[in-house]
Enzyme design. Structure first.
Site: not given
Ligand code: GLC
Ligand code: MG
Length: 524
Positions: A264, A99, A201, A325-326
């Site tokens: 992402e 990541d 990310d 995970h979100d």
């Molecule tokens: C992304 C991650 C999330 C995190 C956010 C800030 O969306 O998947 O878990 O809180 O970025 O880094």
């Protein structure tokens, strides 16, 4: 299948490192633990492992607040543990994805500590510092995705800094070439250590409006939505200049040969597609998150598949994500029966599937008592019900020990156990067995990996489509309803069904029966 890259043929498995396997009894998963479970992943049949962040971090956002991009947090191990993990994964034929969190660092990163030390510090411009508005308040109306203003006042230097997430996560200034170079070095650091690619990310947030204009109000805001949805993100996301950055990341990865760049990106399909770049100079796979909040019915999903496929640029490779995970787990969103249908969907659509740890045993969202909430998104915005702890509970390896085989200590989040790998392993009708059968079929069947997708259609609760490659022709039918249904098919044979004992059954020309919540793959 040789003309496809490994990441086009393969299946990605996301591990949330805190929750996969603990090796030292501190109740938090770690690299040494993950290494001991790699064989499980090979037996499951996935091809690449993506680890959520494992870098040194104060853990304000559980690792998405990075204090050193080129090291491992002691909680997870050491660089030597990482090497062991990566070497073992590679020996077993698994690819390793990390990541990469470039949008913001931790406020404890030395870069930020320097940046905030004075207005004259050479790193001042590595982050987004602004003078207060004339009334002394924040420079503009931008809102944090974790609640409140996105601007934090720094009294000693009398300026505000911008944070799209927590105040402990200051946003880096990607318009500064030195930041770009430093981040490029980070990519190289890990590429030199044999990493096969990155999930980047919040890729669509990297660049903000150069003039820091106010975001306009969102007239469609509905009560109950997260507070930052009160504004459109016009000036804080998806800025045209972001594509330069994607291109330069791509160029760096290309120097290393076959590495994968995944973004992402939570955007509507037309905007998402731009992240592929032109002529392959963008991301290999801007994550396609549509299944995460799809309304679970055949008609909506048929439209989604068709729209996505027709929007894909030529040569762009599709991908599908069912959990992360979100977001709430699929077994909780769709229910246990439809979670099996979802497995068939994920692994038969055209494109690379990403599977979230535990979904292969049908893990459901955990129940988190209020005094055990860990997720900062929920702690900072109480009552909004946005917490992400439920989908982050420890992996359930067995149901016979208190720590579910995840830990010998006290797990950092309660275990949601009502099932486990051990309970499902030898049960041919289990979710785990279904995933194993699906993954094995996918690997041996060229139509599933590289075939076209055709005739996507919905009839009532039934979704059907075909996958075709040369003389291979597969017919996939999914009953997304709770009642028995029928489906029109050609003569053929069922290769795999969610119902035990149906594999090998004949399909007749014309009307065939589909049990409630049944999905099958047939050769026709
Ligand atoms: C992304 C991650 C999330 C995190 C956010 C800030 O969306 O998947 O878990 O809180 O970025 O880094
Ligand atoms: Mg541990």
């Amino acid at each position: 299948m040789s003309e496809l890259a490994w990441w086009q043929r393969g299946v990605i498995y996301q591990i949330y490192p805190r929750s996969f396997q603990d090796s030292d009894g501190d109740g938090i998963g770690d690299l040494a633990g993950i290494t001991t479970r790699l064989r499980y992943l090979v037996e499951l049949g996935v091809d690449a492992v993506w680890l959520s962040p494992i870098y040194p971090s104060p853990m304000a956002d559980f690792g998405y607040d990075v204090a050193d991009y080129c090291n491992i947090d002691p909680m997870f191990g050491t660089l030597a543990d990482f090497k062991q993990f990566a070497d073992r994964a590679h020996e077993l034929g698994l690819k390793v994805l990390l990541d990469f969190v470039p949008n913001h660092s931790s406020d404890r990163h030395p870069w930020f500590e320097e940046s905030r030390s004075s207005r004259e510090n050479p790193k001042r411009d590595w982050y987004l510092w602004r003078d207060p508005a004339p009334d002394g308040g924040p420079p503009n109306n931008w809102l944090s995705r974790m609640g409140g203003s996105a601007w934090e006042w720094d009294a000693p230097t009398r300026q505000y800094y911008y944070h799209a997430f927590l105040r402990e996560q200051p946003d880096l200034n990607w318009r500064n070439p030195r930041v770009r170079r430093a981040m490029d070095d980070v990519l190289r650091f890990w590429l030199d250590r044999g990493v096969d690619g990155f999930r980047v990310d919040v890729l669509w947030l990297l660049i903000k409006d150069a003039r820091f204009r106010d975001n306009p109000p969102n007239l469609a805001y509905k009560a109950g939505e997260p507070a930052h949805h009160r504004l459109l993100q016009t000036h804080t996301e998806d800025q045209p200049e972001v594509h330069d950055i994607v291109r330069s990341m791509r160029a760096t990865l290309d120097e290393y040969g076959k590495r994968v760049l995944i973004g992402e990106i939570y955007l509507p399909v037309p905007q998402l597609m731009k992240y592929y770049g032109a002529n392959g100079d963008g991301a290999d796979m801007p994550f396609n998150f549509q299944l995460l909040n799809a309304r679970w019915n055949a008609g909506d999903i048929a439209n989604m598949i068709r729209d996505y496929n027709s929007a894909l640029p030529e040569h762009a490779w599709p991908n599908w994500v069912l959990g992360n995970h979100d977001n709430p787990r699929v077994a909780s969103r769709a229910g246990p029966v439809q979670a099996r249908v979802a497995a068939v969907l994920l692994l038969t659509l055209r494109g690379t599937p990403t599977l979230y740890y535990g979904d292969e045993i049908g893990m459901t969202d955990g129940d988190i008592p209020p005094d055990q909430v860990q997720d900062p998104a929920e702690l900072r915005q109480p009552g909004i019900g946005q917490g992400r702890d439920p989908e982050r509970t420890p992996m359930q390896w067995n149901t016979s020990s208190a720590g579910s085989g995840f830990t010998t200590g006290k797990p950092w989040l309660p275990i949601a156990a009502n099932t486990s790998v051990h309970d499902q392993e030898d049960d041919a009708s289990s979710m785990l067995s279904l995933y194993r059968r699906l993954l094995s079929l996918r690997h041996s069947n060229a139509a599933l990996v590289q075939g076209t997708i055709e005739n996507v259609a919905a009839f009532g609760d039934v979704l059907t489509y075909e996958r075709r490659c040369r003389n291979l022709r597969l017919f996939i039918a999914l009953n997304m309803g709770a009642k028995e249904a029928t489906v029109q098919a050609h003569r053929g044979v069922v290769l795999l069904s969610t119902l035990a004992g149906r594999d090998g059954d004949a399909l007749v020309e014309g009307v065939n029966r589909l049990a409630a919540g049944e999905a099958f793959i047939a050769a026709i």
